[in-house]
Design a protein around this motif. Structure first.
Motif, PDB file in Angstrom:
ATOM      1  N   SER A  27       0.863  -1.176   0.000  1.00 35.23           N
ATOM      2  CA  SER A  27       0.000   0.000   0.000  1.00 35.23           C
ATOM      3  C   SER A  27       0.902   1.230   0.000  1.00 35.23           C
ATOM      4  CB  SER A  27      -0.873   0.020   1.253  1.00 35.23           C
ATOM      5  OG  SER A  27      -1.715  -1.095   1.291  1.00 35.23           O
ATOM      6  N   PRO A  28       0.387   2.376  -0.432  1.00 35.94           N
ATOM      7  CA  PRO A  28       1.200   3.589  -0.370  1.00 35.94           C
ATOM      8  C   PRO A  28       1.707   3.844   1.052  1.00 35.94           C
ATOM      9  CG  PRO A  28      -0.738   3.965  -1.698  1.00 35.94           C
ATOM     10  CD  PRO A  28      -0.903   2.607  -1.060  1.00 35.94           C
ATOM     11  N   TYR A  29       2.906   4.343   1.163  1.00 37.90           N
ATOM     12  CA  TYR A  29       3.606   4.496   2.439  1.00 37.90           C
ATOM     13  C   TYR A  29       2.810   5.294   3.468  1.00 37.90           C
ATOM     14  CZ  TYR A  29       7.314   5.457   5.769  1.00 37.90           C
ATOM     15  OH  TYR A  29       8.062   5.552   6.902  1.00 37.90           O
ATOM     16  N   PHE A  30       2.199   6.379   3.054  1.00 32.04           N
ATOM     17  CA  PHE A  30       1.512   7.254   3.992  1.00 32.04           C
ATOM     18  C   PHE A  30       0.041   6.895   4.208  1.00 32.04           C
ATOM     19  CE2 PHE A  30       5.145   9.845   2.655  1.00 32.04           C
ATOM     20  CZ  PHE A  30       5.702  10.098   3.901  1.00 32.04           C
ATOM     21  N   ASP A  31      -0.438   5.839   3.579  1.00 32.53           N
ATOM     22  CA  ASP A  31      -1.810   5.380   3.805  1.00 32.53           C
ATOM     23  C   ASP A  31      -1.861   4.514   5.062  1.00 32.53           C
ATOM     24  OD1 ASP A  31      -2.633   6.643   1.558  1.00 32.53           O
ATOM     25  OD2 ASP A  31      -3.183   4.853   0.443  1.00 32.53           O
ATOM     26  N   ASP A  32      -2.999   4.520   5.704  1.00 36.46           N
ATOM     27  CA  ASP A  32      -3.190   3.666   6.876  1.00 36.46           C
ATOM     28  C   ASP A  32      -3.737   2.299   6.496  1.00 36.46           C
ATOM     29  OD1 ASP A  32      -2.263   5.540   8.675  1.00 36.46           O
ATOM     30  OD2 ASP A  32      -4.239   6.397   9.051  1.00 36.46           O
ATOM     31  N   LYS A  33      -3.765   2.002   5.207  1.00 38.53           N
ATOM     32  CA  LYS A  33      -4.306   0.730   4.729  1.00 38.53           C
ATOM     33  C   LYS A  33      -3.284  -0.394   4.928  1.00 38.53           C
ATOM     34  CE  LYS A  33      -6.765   3.004   0.961  1.00 38.53           C
ATOM     35  NZ  LYS A  33      -6.864   3.099  -0.494  1.00 38.53           N
ATOM     36  N   GLU A  34      -3.805  -1.589   5.170  1.00 31.18           N
ATOM     37  CA  GLU A  34      -2.948  -2.771   5.212  1.00 31.18           C
ATOM     38  C   GLU A  34      -2.592  -3.163   3.787  1.00 31.18           C
ATOM     39  OE1 GLU A  34      -4.060  -6.198   7.431  1.00 31.18           O
ATOM     40  OE2 GLU A  34      -4.962  -5.006   9.035  1.00 31.18           O
ATOM     41  N   ASN A  35      -1.515  -3.925   3.638  1.00 35.84           N
ATOM     42  CA  ASN A  35      -1.188  -4.458   2.318  1.00 35.84           C
ATOM     43  C   ASN A  35      -2.346  -5.316   1.817  1.00 35.84           C
ATOM     44  OD1 ASN A  35       1.248  -3.216   2.553  1.00 35.84           O
ATOM     45  ND2 ASN A  35       2.469  -5.079   2.581  1.00 35.84           N
ATOM     46  N   VAL A  36      -2.550  -5.325   0.507  1.00 34.46           N
ATOM     47  CA  VAL A  36      -3.626  -6.086  -0.105  1.00 34.46           C
ATOM     48  C   VAL A  36      -3.191  -7.547  -0.242  1.00 34.46           C
ATOM     49  CG1 VAL A  36      -5.059  -6.338  -2.171  1.00 34.46           C
ATOM     50  CG2 VAL A  36      -4.416  -4.054  -1.368  1.00 34.46           C
ATOM     51  N   ALA A  37      -3.973  -8.478   0.300  1.00 31.55           N
ATOM     52  CA  ALA A  37      -3.659  -9.903   0.217  1.00 31.55           C
ATOM     53  C   ALA A  37      -3.768 -10.381  -1.226  1.00 31.55           C
ATOM     54  CB  ALA A  37      -4.612 -10.711   1.093  1.00 31.55           C
ATOM     55  N   ILE A  38      -2.825 -11.200  -1.649  1.00 34.50           N
ATOM     56  CA  ILE A  38      -2.882 -11.835  -2.964  1.00 34.50           C
ATOM     57  C   ILE A  38      -3.306 -13.275  -2.720  1.00 34.50           C
ATOM     58  CG2 ILE A  38      -1.574 -12.556  -4.992  1.00 34.50           C
ATOM     59  CD1 ILE A  38       0.165 -10.071  -4.585  1.00 34.50           C
ATOM     60  N   SER A  39      -4.526 -13.597  -3.165  1.00 37.45           N
ATOM     61  CA  SER A  39      -5.126 -14.887  -2.810  1.00 37.45           C
ATOM     62  C   SER A  39      -4.999 -15.954  -3.885  1.00 37.45           C
ATOM     63  CB  SER A  39      -6.607 -14.686  -2.489  1.00 37.45           C
ATOM     64  OG  SER A  39      -7.288 -14.165  -3.626  1.00 37.45           O
ATOM     65  N   GLY A  58      -4.848 -19.698   2.757  1.00 39.10           N
ATOM     66  CA  GLY A  58      -5.750 -19.682   3.905  1.00 39.10           C
ATOM     67  C   GLY A  58      -6.548 -18.401   3.938  1.00 39.10           C
ATOM     68  N   ASP A  59      -5.929 -17.321   4.407  1.00 37.91           N
ATOM     69  CA  ASP A  59      -6.612 -16.043   4.555  1.00 37.91           C
ATOM     70  C   ASP A  59      -5.574 -14.933   4.666  1.00 37.91           C
ATOM     71  OD1 ASP A  59      -8.829 -14.356   4.878  1.00 37.91           O
ATOM     72  OD2 ASP A  59      -8.855 -14.598   7.048  1.00 37.91           O
ATOM     73  N   LYS A  60      -5.942 -13.731   4.274  1.00 38.73           N
ATOM     74  CA  LYS A  60      -5.124 -12.526   4.428  1.00 38.73           C
ATOM     75  C   LYS A  60      -3.732 -12.654   3.807  1.00 38.73           C
ATOM     76  CE  LYS A  60      -7.612 -10.988   8.472  1.00 38.73           C
ATOM     77  NZ  LYS A  60      -7.546 -10.498   9.840  1.00 38.73           N
ATOM     78  N   GLY A  61      -3.621 -13.409   2.709  1.00 42.45           N
ATOM     79  CA  GLY A  61      -2.342 -13.549   2.013  1.00 42.45           C
ATOM     80  C   GLY A  61      -1.458 -14.668   2.520  1.00 42.45           C
ATOM     81  N   TYR A  62      -1.905 -15.425   3.510  1.00 39.02           N
ATOM     82  CA  TYR A  62      -1.089 -16.496   4.083  1.00 39.02           C
ATOM     83  C   TYR A  62      -1.275 -17.809   3.323  1.00 39.02           C
ATOM     84  CZ  TYR A  62       0.064 -13.599   8.089  1.00 39.02           C
ATOM     85  OH  TYR A  62       0.537 -12.595   8.891  1.00 39.02           O
ATOM     86  N   TYR A  63      -0.165 -18.397   2.931  1.00 40.89           N
ATOM     87  CA  TYR A  63      -0.126 -19.709   2.289  1.00 40.89           C
ATOM     88  C   TYR A  63       0.602 -20.642   3.249  1.00 40.89           C
ATOM     89  CZ  TYR A  63      -1.510 -17.367  -2.012  1.00 40.89           C
ATOM     90  OH  TYR A  63      -2.199 -16.643  -2.950  1.00 40.89           O
ATOM     91  N   THR A  64      -0.007 -21.794   3.519  1.00 43.40           N
ATOM     92  CA  THR A  64       0.517 -22.718   4.517  1.00 43.40           C
ATOM     93  C   THR A  64       0.863 -24.051   3.876  1.00 43.40           C
ATOM     94  OG1 THR A  64      -0.950 -21.668   6.127  1.00 43.40           O
ATOM     95  CG2 THR A  64       0.007 -23.771   6.760  1.00 43.40           C
ATOM     96  N   SER A  65       1.915 -24.682   4.384  1.00 43.65           N
ATOM     97  CA  SER A  65       2.295 -25.998   3.867  1.00 43.65           C
ATOM     98  C   SER A  65       1.206 -27.010   4.188  1.00 43.65           C
ATOM     99  CB  SER A  65       3.633 -26.444   4.467  1.00 43.65           C
ATOM    100  OG  SER A  65       3.543 -26.559   5.873  1.00 43.65           O
TER     101      SER A  65
END
Length: 107
Positions: A27-39, A58-65
């Motif tokens: 996300s832009p540096y000065f925004d208060d937004k979280e990074n966008v998850a790539i699903s 899984g969720d929020k950009g997390y990939y699990t073995s």
């Protein structure tokens, strides 16, 4: 305002557990937004002994073995992350940027 980049975060540990990798778009540096998850990335870990771990989203950009494993000394691990650039660009069209830069950090 900075251009969005793909952010890959993860760490293989010596603990016998489900390992994870997180894939997001910045996300832009000065925004208060979280990074966008790539699903819809294709994320996998392979090693020098011929093992392949196809990571599952899984969720929020997390990939699990799919199974528990641990990193062992003397074994080389390779991370591959495939992202559909055109699809991601369309998803980020609402951003002010019309181009994307891709950065991959290795250590």
């Amino acid at each position: 305002n900075s251009e969005p980049v793909i952010v890959i975060y993860g760490c293989l540990t010596d603990e016998n557990k489900y390992q994870y990798i997180r894939v997001t778009s910045s996300s832009p540096y000065f925004d208060d937004k979280e990074n966008v998850a790539i699903s819809d990335a294709n994320v996998r870990i392979t090693d020098s002994e011929g093992n392949t771990y196809q990571m599952e989203y899984g969720d929020k950009g997390y990939y699990t073995s799919p199974v528990r494993f641990f990193a062992r000394p003397g074994v080389t691990y390779y991370l591959t992350v495939d992202v559909d650039v055109d699809k991601l660009r369309r998803a980020l069209v609402s951003e002010k940027s019309d181009s994307l830069k891709w950065i991959l950090y290795g250590g």
